[in-house]
Design a protein around this motif. Structure first.
Motif, mmCIF file in Angstrom:
data_model
loop_
_atom_site.group_PDB
_atom_site.id
_atom_site.type_symbol
_atom_site.label_atom_id
_atom_site.label_comp_id
_atom_site.label_asym_id
_atom_site.label_seq_id
_atom_site.Cartn_x
_atom_site.Cartn_y
_atom_site.Cartn_z
ATOM 1 N N ASP A 177 12.789 4.311 7.238
ATOM 2 C CA ASP A 177 12.265 5.621 7.635
ATOM 3 C C ASP A 177 13.080 6.750 7.017
ATOM 4 O OD1 ASP A 177 10.501 4.158 9.146
ATOM 5 O OD2 ASP A 177 11.624 4.392 11.007
ATOM 6 N N ILE A 178 14.415 6.616 7.050
ATOM 7 C CA ILE A 178 15.287 7.647 6.493
ATOM 8 C C ILE A 178 15.102 7.740 4.990
ATOM 9 C CG2 ILE A 178 17.721 8.249 6.102
ATOM 10 C CD1 ILE A 178 18.303 7.155 8.904
ATOM 11 N N ALA A 179 14.771 6.636 4.330
ATOM 12 C CA ALA A 179 14.559 6.646 2.883
ATOM 13 C C ALA A 179 13.418 7.579 2.487
ATOM 14 C CB ALA A 179 14.267 5.234 2.387
ATOM 15 N N VAL A 180 12.465 7.809 3.381
ATOM 16 C CA VAL A 180 11.311 8.661 3.078
ATOM 17 C C VAL A 180 11.534 10.101 3.522
ATOM 18 C CG1 VAL A 180 8.846 9.034 3.522
ATOM 19 C CG2 VAL A 180 9.725 6.718 3.200
ATOM 20 N N GLU A 181 12.085 10.301 4.707
ATOM 21 C CA GLU A 181 12.186 11.647 5.276
ATOM 22 C C GLU A 181 13.607 12.120 5.486
ATOM 23 O OE1 GLU A 181 9.892 13.762 5.663
ATOM 24 O OE2 GLU A 181 8.125 12.529 5.317
ATOM 25 N N GLY A 182 14.612 11.314 5.142
ATOM 26 C CA GLY A 182 15.974 11.696 5.440
ATOM 27 C C GLY A 182 16.218 11.641 6.941
ATOM 28 N N VAL A 183 17.371 12.097 7.388
ATOM 29 C CA VAL A 183 17.675 12.167 8.820
ATOM 30 C C VAL A 183 17.083 13.469 9.356
ATOM 31 C CG1 VAL A 183 19.503 12.314 10.546
ATOM 32 C CG2 VAL A 183 19.758 10.786 8.579
ATOM 33 N N LEU A 184 16.237 13.360 10.385
ATOM 34 C CA LEU A 184 15.546 14.540 10.906
ATOM 35 C C LEU A 184 16.309 15.203 12.056
ATOM 36 C CD1 LEU A 184 11.880 13.200 10.858
ATOM 37 C CD2 LEU A 184 12.964 14.747 9.236
ATOM 38 N N VAL A 238 0.810 -1.206 0.000
ATOM 39 C CA VAL A 238 0.000 0.000 0.000
ATOM 40 C C VAL A 238 0.845 1.257 0.000
ATOM 41 C CG1 VAL A 238 -0.196 -0.142 2.513
ATOM 42 C CG2 VAL A 238 -1.763 1.279 1.259
ATOM 43 N N GLU A 239 1.990 1.212 0.667
ATOM 44 C CA GLU A 239 2.789 2.422 0.747
ATOM 45 C C GLU A 239 3.745 2.583 -0.428
ATOM 46 O OE1 GLU A 239 1.942 4.461 2.926
ATOM 47 O OE2 GLU A 239 0.728 3.142 4.133
ATOM 48 N N GLU A 240 3.911 1.495 -1.233
ATOM 49 C CA GLU A 240 4.884 1.572 -2.311
ATOM 50 C C GLU A 240 4.476 2.625 -3.332
ATOM 51 O OE1 GLU A 240 7.668 0.193 -2.644
ATOM 52 O OE2 GLU A 240 7.690 -1.366 -1.118
ATOM 53 N N GLY A 241 5.355 3.573 -3.600
ATOM 54 C CA GLY A 241 5.122 4.530 -4.666
ATOM 55 C C GLY A 241 4.098 5.596 -4.373
ATOM 56 N N VAL A 242 3.517 5.605 -3.149
ATOM 57 C CA VAL A 242 2.500 6.607 -2.877
ATOM 58 C C VAL A 242 2.939 7.566 -1.781
ATOM 59 C CG1 VAL A 242 0.665 5.061 -3.578
ATOM 60 C CG2 VAL A 242 1.344 5.117 -1.190
ATOM 61 N N VAL A 243 4.029 7.272 -1.099
ATOM 62 C CA VAL A 243 4.505 8.152 -0.044
ATOM 63 C C VAL A 243 5.297 9.290 -0.677
ATOM 64 C CG1 VAL A 243 5.866 8.286 2.048
ATOM 65 C CG2 VAL A 243 4.616 6.191 1.512
ATOM 66 N N PRO A 244 4.824 10.527 -0.571
ATOM 67 C CA PRO A 244 5.543 11.613 -1.230
ATOM 68 C C PRO A 244 6.942 11.802 -0.682
ATOM 69 C CG PRO A 244 3.818 12.459 0.213
ATOM 70 C CD PRO A 244 3.630 10.980 0.141
ATOM 71 N N GLY A 245 7.087 11.706 0.641
ATOM 72 C CA GLY A 245 8.409 11.860 1.230
ATOM 73 C C GLY A 245 8.946 13.280 1.101
ATOM 74 N N TRP A 246 10.172 13.448 1.553
ATOM 75 C CA TRP A 246 10.829 14.755 1.585
ATOM 76 C C TRP A 246 11.546 14.997 0.272
ATOM 77 C CZ3 TRP A 246 16.420 15.344 3.175
ATOM 78 C CH2 TRP A 246 16.799 16.699 3.220
ATOM 79 N N GLN A 247 11.375 16.200 -0.265
ATOM 80 C CA GLN A 247 12.122 16.587 -1.458
ATOM 81 C C GLN A 247 13.150 17.632 -1.049
ATOM 82 O OE1 GLN A 247 9.810 17.804 -4.848
ATOM 83 N NE2 GLN A 247 11.553 18.744 -5.882
ATOM 84 N N PRO A 248 14.416 17.228 -0.885
ATOM 85 C CA PRO A 248 15.431 18.169 -0.396
ATOM 86 C C PRO A 248 15.778 19.223 -1.436
ATOM 87 C CG PRO A 248 16.456 16.108 -1.023
ATOM 88 C CD PRO A 248 14.980 15.894 -1.147
ATOM 89 N N THR A 249 16.273 20.345 -0.935
ATOM 90 C CA THR A 249 16.820 21.363 -1.830
ATOM 91 C C THR A 249 18.026 20.780 -2.555
ATOM 92 O OG1 THR A 249 16.149 23.092 -0.292
ATOM 93 C CG2 THR A 249 17.813 23.678 -1.939
ATOM 94 N N PRO A 250 18.105 20.955 -3.871
ATOM 95 C CA PRO A 250 19.270 20.404 -4.588
ATOM 96 C C PRO A 250 20.570 21.005 -4.047
ATOM 97 C CG PRO A 250 17.551 21.078 -6.124
ATOM 98 C CD PRO A 250 17.144 21.606 -4.780
ATOM 99 N N TRP A 251 21.428 20.151 -3.503
ATOM 100 C CA TRP A 251 22.677 20.641 -2.943
ATOM 101 C C TRP A 251 23.705 20.815 -4.056
ATOM 102 C CZ3 TRP A 251 20.673 21.830 1.326
ATOM 103 C CH2 TRP A 251 19.872 20.973 2.053
ATOM 104 N N ALA A 252 24.343 21.954 -4.072
ATOM 105 C CA ALA A 252 25.395 22.215 -5.067
ATOM 106 C C ALA A 252 26.751 21.917 -4.446
ATOM 107 C CB ALA A 252 25.339 23.667 -5.535
ATOM 108 N N LEU A 253 27.654 21.394 -5.232
ATOM 109 C CA LEU A 253 29.005 21.133 -4.754
ATOM 110 C C LEU A 253 29.680 22.471 -4.447
ATOM 111 C CD1 LEU A 253 30.891 18.669 -4.344
ATOM 112 C CD2 LEU A 253 31.862 19.200 -6.584
ATOM 113 N N PRO A 254 30.155 22.686 -3.202
ATOM 114 C CA PRO A 254 30.723 23.993 -2.849
ATOM 115 C C PRO A 254 32.024 24.271 -3.597
ATOM 116 C CG PRO A 254 31.106 22.415 -1.091
ATOM 117 C CD PRO A 254 30.203 21.741 -2.073
#
Length: 658
Positions: free
Chosen positions: A162-169, A12-28
């Protein structure tokens, strides 16, 4: 609906959990990294620590600004100076001497012929620098130790899903560590998670990172580190977030972690403790003497409010699941006068059934909305159905608990019974548009519900392993009053009793009860009496009261309910042969399967040690014994599969004749 039900706790949760969309990190830019390194040197860090921190920062300019006014973290023995920032996951390692592993360490003094320990506890770095130093025989010894630490942490404290959906909080507390090799290999500067080894290990598991590679390859060659980061940045720029697979999204979410980087230490002049002691005190405060947990009841209360917020908010492509008034009704934050004015029911069993219907019924769509609320507090990727049930029960109990906060003897057993009763699988099929008693209904609505449930029982529903919607609605309401009664007319199953003890769960007892005409009449009488504030009493086959020898109605108890609705064949002539008898026997088969599933779950839940991982998941079980059980299950499976084939053949023959 059958498809919805089949997958509620799985795909049921496969492919339907929006999860966190991080800001695209640029290489400094390298100039920003160099500027940060210069700022770090002014804080008295070791040169290795300076380089490790500078190349680890996702935004070096931001970290450099925070160095001007570092935050203070008071610990026993002094004050840690920290800068909160984000670090690349490819630069942080679990603590090589993680205290979580104390119970599994092996020591040479045991006399078992083991080599002397290759790693000793970290000590403070020379001078006043805020850093640790550890000695290791060779790089391979440290590499193996890091791999072992990661493997055990991932196994004992799995967080990757859990981290796969929301990252480390929550931020990791990161400390510089210098490894001195006794074989003359150059020193190695690392960043380790003094607090958060489980989280960074889960991140490395998601990204397929080997700690040894982080320590000795990327740590020694900045170009390789930047190449690893830039390949992900290029992928996101090229594909865009919608173009990434879910596996790629989970890796991008884990690409960086929030961190509290320790950049300084101010010791307490009265104690004179060193930096490594302060770090150890901090770890102990976090894990050995942490704040007292809230407890399951309080945690479920907090989840309940988050779930109600989720249900009351309109979705991206759908209306809100409940209204704001219903949200206040479910939460208990509404007066009885407001309930009446809103056209809602003042009956607590109707409120309980509406909560159950709104949080547990409706199939996959409801489960998704409820899980969104739970995830908002826990970041748990796939909350189980049991967790949704516990949240619903806590809402149901709010009016009951008011004024009884200290009466654990009253609340605790009722919470346990309702949590078990409302695991009845048929509840998932309750739909908002099919109900016999609306929240504001009156008159003969309860009688209509009773009659609809009787009609379902006459059609064999319940005996075939599934209650009908009317039977289920009546079961939910009756369970509420049976649990609240004194004495309780529905209790927990018996654990560890003799063979003559009825160890069925509350949901199984309810199904057996609502599968019989007498049981439906009993449930109706339970609800009627409960609403009237009367004591619950047992009824006969016609629904009339059963009397004691003294002529008084016989009080309904858990023992009487279990005896009357044992789940076995009923003593009626038409149930000895034919379809009715077969249906009753099939209900027994279903109950046995449910019991087997519970027993397997129970065995899987036996830990290696108190609070540890599952014993069988870690150690397994004897293959010969497993094979014996599997062979028996295979024989049963093949046998009942033959029944299904025969039924299909009969149906095809009837269709052909028609």
């Amino acid at each position: 609906m059958a498809e919805d039900h089949a997958s509620l706790d799985g795909a049921v949760e496969e492919g339907v959990v929006p999860g966190w969309q991080p800001t695209p990190w640029a290489l400094p830019r390298t100039t920003a990294v160099d500027n940060l390194a210069n700022a770090l040197r002014r804080h008295g860090l070791t040169e290795g620590g300076v380089h490790a921190m500078a190349r680890a920062a996702v935004r070096p300019d931001d970290m450099r600004r925070r160095l001007a006014d570092p935050a203070e973290l008071r610990v026993q023995g002094g004050t840690l100076l920290i800068a909160e920032t984000r670090l690349w996951s490819a630069t942080v390692l679990p603590h090589p001497a993680n205290p979580r592993e104390y119970g599994h360490r092996q020591y040479a003094l045991s006399g078992l012929g083991m080599r002397r320990s290759t790693l000793v506890e970290p000590r403070s770095a020379p001078g006043d620098a805020a850093g640790l130093e550890m000695r290791a025989e060779t790089p391979s010894r440290l590499a193996q130790r890091l791999e072992d630490a990661k493997g055990r942490l991932v196994r004992d404290n799995p967080l990757a899903q859990d981290i796969a959906v929301e990252g480390v909080l929550q931020p990791l507390t990161v400390v510089p560590l210098t490894v001195v090799h006794e074989n003359g290999h150059p020193d190695c500067a690392l960043l380790i998670a003094a607090d958060g080894s489980s989280r960074i290990s889960a991140v490395h598991e998601l990204l397929d990172y080997q700690p040894s590679r982080i320590a000795y390859e990327w740590g020694a060659d900045a170009r390789k580190l930047r190449g690893e980061i830039s390949r992900w940045a290029r992928l996101v720029r090229k594909q865009g977030w919608p173009g990434l697979t879910e596996d790629e999204r989970s890796k991008v979410r884990a690409l960086s972690v929030p961190a509290r980087v320790v950049v300084g230490f101010r010791p307490d002049t009265r104690t004179g403790q060193m930096f490594h002691t302060a770090v150890r005190n901090f770890i102990g405060l976090t894990h050995i003497r942490p704040p007292r947990p809230y407890g399951p009841a309080v945690e479920n209360e907090a989840k309940a409010d988050a779930v109600l917020d989720s249900l009351a908010e309109p979705g991206r492509s759908a209306t809100a699941h409940i209204t704001e008034t219903e949200k206040r009704w479910f939460s208990g934050a509404i007066s009885r006068e407001e309930v009446k004015a809103a056209g809602l029911s003042h009956e607590l069993d109707i409120r309980a059934e509406e909560i159950i219907r709104s949080l547990l019924g409706g199939g996959i769509r409801t489960a998704r909305r409820v899980n969104e609320g739970i995830r908002s507090l826990t970041a748990k990727q796939r909350p189980k159905r049991e967790e949704r049930v516990d949240v619903a029960v806590e809402l149901i109990l709010r009016p009951v608990r008011t004024g009884l906060s200290d009466d654990a003897k009253f609340v605790r057993p009722r919470r346990a019974v309702l949590q078990r009763a409302y695991r009845l699988p048929e509840i998932e099929e309750l739909r908002a548009e099919v109900r016999w008693e609306e929240p504001g209904a009156g008159g003969h609505a309860l009688e209509k519900l009773r009659d609809a449930a009787l009609a379902e029982a006459d059609r064999g529903l319940g005996d075939n392993g599934r209650l009908g919607p009317a039977q289920t609605e009546l079961a939910v309401k009756a369970a509420y009053h049976m649990a609240m009664a004194e004495p309780m007319a529905l209790q927990r199953e018996v654990f560890g009793g003799g063979e003559d003890e009825d160890d069925r769960g509350a949901a199984t007892v309810l199904r057996a009860m609502l599968s019989r005409r007498r049981g439906i009449l009993q449930a109706y009488e339970v609800v009627r009496a409960g609403r009237a504030g009367e004591r619950l009493h047992e009824v006969d086959e016609s629904g009339g009261p059963l009397l004691t020898a003294e002529g008084w109605p016989r009080a309904l108890t858990d023992a009487l309910v279990r005896h009357a609705y044992s789940g076995g064949p009923v003593p009626l002539e038409d149930s000895r042969v034919g379809s009715k008898a077969a249906s009753v026997s099939w209900a027994c088969v279903r109950e046995s399967v449910d019991r087997l599933r519970r027993d397997v779950d129970g065995m899987a839940g036996v830990p290696v040690e108190e609070g540890g991982a599952s014993f069988v998941a870690q150690e397994g079980w004897a293959p010969s014994q497993v094979k014996e059980v599997r062979d028996a299950l295979d024989r049963v499976s093949r046998r009942i599969a033959g029944w299904a084939d025969r039924a299909e053949e009969r149906a095809e023959a009837v269709a052909a004749e028609s």
